[in-house]
Design an enzyme around this catalytic site. Structure first.
Site, PDB file in Angstrom:
ATOM      1  N   TYR A  27       0.850  -1.184   0.000  1.00 32.05           N
ATOM      2  CA  TYR A  27       0.000   0.000   0.000  1.00 32.05           C
ATOM      3  C   TYR A  27       0.887   1.234   0.000  1.00 32.05           C
ATOM      4  O   TYR A  27       1.846   1.313   0.765  1.00 32.05           O
ATOM      5  CB  TYR A  27      -0.890  -0.002   1.247  1.00 32.05           C
ATOM      6  CG  TYR A  27      -1.804   1.198   1.361  1.00 32.05           C
ATOM      7  CD1 TYR A  27      -2.873   1.367   0.486  1.00 32.05           C
ATOM      8  CD2 TYR A  27      -1.594   2.161   2.355  1.00 32.05           C
ATOM      9  CE1 TYR A  27      -3.721   2.470   0.595  1.00 32.05           C
ATOM     10  CE2 TYR A  27      -2.442   3.259   2.475  1.00 32.05           C
ATOM     11  CZ  TYR A  27      -3.499   3.409   1.596  1.00 32.05           C
ATOM     12  OH  TYR A  27      -4.334   4.501   1.705  1.00 32.05           O
TER      13      TYR A  27
ATOM     14  N   LYS B  30       4.570   9.066   8.665  1.00 31.27           N
ATOM     15  CA  LYS B  30       4.382   8.526  10.012  1.00 31.27           C
ATOM     16  C   LYS B  30       5.403   9.028  11.055  1.00 31.27           C
ATOM     17  O   LYS B  30       5.243  10.114  11.563  1.00 31.27           O
ATOM     18  CB  LYS B  30       4.296   7.007   9.916  1.00 31.27           C
ATOM     19  CG  LYS B  30       3.081   6.619   9.035  1.00 31.27           C
ATOM     20  CD  LYS B  30       2.675   5.180   9.050  1.00 31.27           C
ATOM     21  CE  LYS B  30       1.340   5.014   8.353  1.00 31.27           C
ATOM     22  NZ  LYS B  30       1.354   4.366   7.066  1.00 31.27           N
TER      23      LYS B  30
ATOM     24  N   ASP C 167       9.468   2.662  -0.382  1.00 30.01           N
ATOM     25  CA  ASP C 167       8.438   3.332   0.405  1.00 30.01           C
ATOM     26  C   ASP C 167       8.653   2.984   1.871  1.00 30.01           C
ATOM     27  O   ASP C 167       8.289   1.906   2.327  1.00 30.01           O
ATOM     28  CB  ASP C 167       7.047   2.912  -0.071  1.00 30.01           C
ATOM     29  CG  ASP C 167       5.939   3.644   0.688  1.00 30.01           C
ATOM     30  OD1 ASP C 167       6.259   4.385   1.648  1.00 30.01           O
ATOM     31  OD2 ASP C 167       4.763   3.464   0.332  1.00 30.01           O
TER      32      ASP C 167
HETATM   33  C1  LIG Z   1       0.640   4.753   5.687  1.00 28.35           C
HETATM   34  C2  LIG Z   1       1.362   4.470   4.421  1.00 28.35           C
HETATM   35  C3  LIG Z   1       1.215   5.275   3.286  1.00 28.35           C
HETATM   36  C4  LIG Z   1       0.195   6.374   3.197  1.00 28.35           C
HETATM   37  O1  LIG Z   1       0.440   7.383   4.101  1.00 28.35           O
HETATM   38  P1  LIG Z   1      -0.774   8.399   4.486  1.00 28.35           P
HETATM   39  O2  LIG Z   1      -0.123   9.389   5.380  1.00 28.35           O
HETATM   40  O3  LIG Z   1      -1.811   7.551   5.148  1.00 28.35           O
HETATM   41  O4  LIG Z   1      -1.265   8.978   3.215  1.00 28.35           O
HETATM   42  C5  LIG Z   1       2.015   5.027   2.197  1.00 28.35           C
HETATM   43  N1  LIG Z   1       2.906   4.023   2.213  1.00 28.35           N
HETATM   44  C6  LIG Z   1       3.070   3.210   3.271  1.00 28.35           C
HETATM   45  C7  LIG Z   1       4.073   2.128   3.236  1.00 28.35           C
HETATM   46  C8  LIG Z   1       2.285   3.400   4.405  1.00 28.35           C
HETATM   47  O5  LIG Z   1       2.419   2.574   5.449  1.00 28.35           O
END
Ligand SMILES: *Cc1c(COP(=O)(O)O)cnc(C)c1O
Length: 436
Positions: free
Chosen positions: A144, A270, A242
């Site tokens: 994701y 995060k 990512d």
């Molecule tokens: C949480 C997450 C996202 C999206 O981040 P948001 O701040 O919710 O838009 C993208 N990539 C990874 C790996 C994530 O865990």
């Protein structure tokens, strides 16, 4: 456990907010339950609108390594707020936080801050496409990267939970450039590259969660990631790691400590906002020279580099830097938890697969090792749902889906983990005696 106030709050929310929540997984649908509405957080604990207290293994989905309301972060944010909430003009806070990140992550000469992980990955992909003058991208099943159109293909997180392969409202014309490979399967990557050469103008980038946390916790295998790195190099494809979840979470240097891969672009979120809304993408000087205002690739944000978020992130990263053994300590607690859960399940003939990477952990009710999205989906979600409900009822708050990771925070200790295990023992016994 009394949840009446939360139920009332949820009903009221549903009158004015779609589904009553501002992010789907919060609705607790996949555990056939109703979400506690949270009044406040303190360290390890969440307190809901009925006054119930929960040991929190979600920690706002990762950001809060030091737990809720860490006093250092709190006081810094308050001080920052007194100087203004937002200026729409540059501050030294942004430079300071960028320096902290750049000093830790290989391949990152330049950073740009945004307000979410979604924006970070979306912008990194735009930059990769511009740099390579190619249109296709490769992502992996179960990974994701936020909810931008071109990435809403076989995503994990809430999408895995709802089993939606992609989303209505996203035109085929957009996702036709998104090729989906199988996690931990290098041949599937090669097939995508061949496909792209035949049908399009080639692959601009591969985006991957090096330590996937959105189909449950599924780390990539080292040989796989190394092969991916070398294929990308030889094909002129940019590799985007990512690390929105794993960055400063799996280790101080995210996946780098485990794999030593140098990516072309990295995305963050995060932890680097300490609980405030934030995201960032970074990469080489060469690639970043294309980004506006120096280059033509447009990207912007009214609240990007927000001073409150930058302040929170700075304290977070500096605190982590000053606690050299913290990841070892958190990992030991994660292992204590997952080993304990394994033992309990084994005693009751329940198959459980567990995994730990630093302060991240995962467990699947699954008979086989989970290495990709297909194997993750073979998990017993009904069992997970019973376990989740049972634990919540005993004051333990796990992510409300089988396909999410869990997070240890620095306020936890062995006594807390042991008390969670004691409750897990009771819950499993209850499930078993109810004839599961
Ligand atoms: C949480 C997450 C996202 C999206 O981040 P948001 O701040 O919710 O838009 C993208 N990539 C990874 C790996 C994530 O865990």
């Amino acid at each position: 456990m009394e949840l009446q106030n939360s139920i009332n709050c949820f009903n009221e929310a549903k009158q004015v907010i779609a589904g009553g929540v501002n992010s789907p997984v919060r609705a607790f649908k996949s555990v056939n339950s109703t979400p506690p509405f949270i009044r406040e957080g303190k360290g390890t604990y969440l307190i809901d609108e009925d006054g119930n207290k929960y040991i929190d293994f979600v920690q706002s989905w990762g950001p809060l390594i030091f737990g809720h309301c860490d006093s250092d972060i709190e006081s810094c944010v308050i001080e920052s707020a007194k100087r203004g909430f937002s200026f729409g003009a540059p501050t030294t806070l942004e430079t300071d936080l960028a320096k902290e990140i750049i000093s830790v992550y290989d391949g990152v000469d330049k950073i740009r801050f945004v307000s979410s992980g979604t924006e970070a990955t979306m912008s990194a992909i735009r930059l990769a496409r511009a740099y390579t003058s190619r249109d296709d991208i490769i992502k992996f099943e179960g990974c994701y990267h936020g909810h931008s159109d071109c990435l809403l293909v076989k995503g994990g997180s809430g999408m895995a939970t709802f089993g939606a392969p992609s989303s209505p409202g996203v035109p085929n014309d957009i996702t036709k450039h998104t090729l989906v490979a199988k996690y931990n399967d290098i041949d599937s990557v090669k097939s995508c590259i061949e496909f792209s050469k035949k049908n399009s103008n080639g692959v601009a980038c591969v985006i991957i969660e090096p330590i996937a946390g959105n189909m449950g916790l599924v780390p990539s295998k080292i040989e796989f990631l190394k092969s991916l790195e070398s294929i990308c190099k030889s094909e002129g494809i940019l590799l985007i790691l990512d690390e929105v979840m794993s960055g400063f979470r799996a280790s101080f240097s995210g996946s780098q400590k485990f794999y030593g891969i140098v990516p072309d672009l990295v995305t963050f979120g995060k932890v680097i906002g300490g609980g405030m809304p934030v995201g960032a993408f970074g990469g080489s000087d060469d690639i970043f020279s294309l980004l506006s205002p120096n280059g033509g690739v447009y990207q912007a944000g009214t609240l990007s580099g927000n001073p409150l978020a930058m302040s929170a992130g700075l304290v977070m990263i500096r605190k982590l830097k000053e606690s050299p053994k913290i990841y070892e300590r958190l990992e030991a607690l994660a292992i204590r938890l997952t080993n304990g859960l394994s033992d309990i399940c084994k005693a009751h003939n329940i198959s459980l697969q567990t995994c730990v990477r630093g302060s991240m952990f995962g467990f699947f009710f699954n008979t086989h090792e989970v290495t990709d999205f297909d194997t993750a989906l073979k998990s017993d979600v009904d069992m997970f749902s019973k376990f989740h409900n049972g634990m919540l009822n005993k004051g333990v708050y796990f992510a409300p889906s089988q396909f999410e990771a869990g997070f240890i925070n620095a306020c936890m200790n062995e006594e807390i983990i042991d008390s969670v295990l004691e409750r897990a023992r009771e819950v499993v016994l209850e499930i078993k005696s109810n004839g599961q």
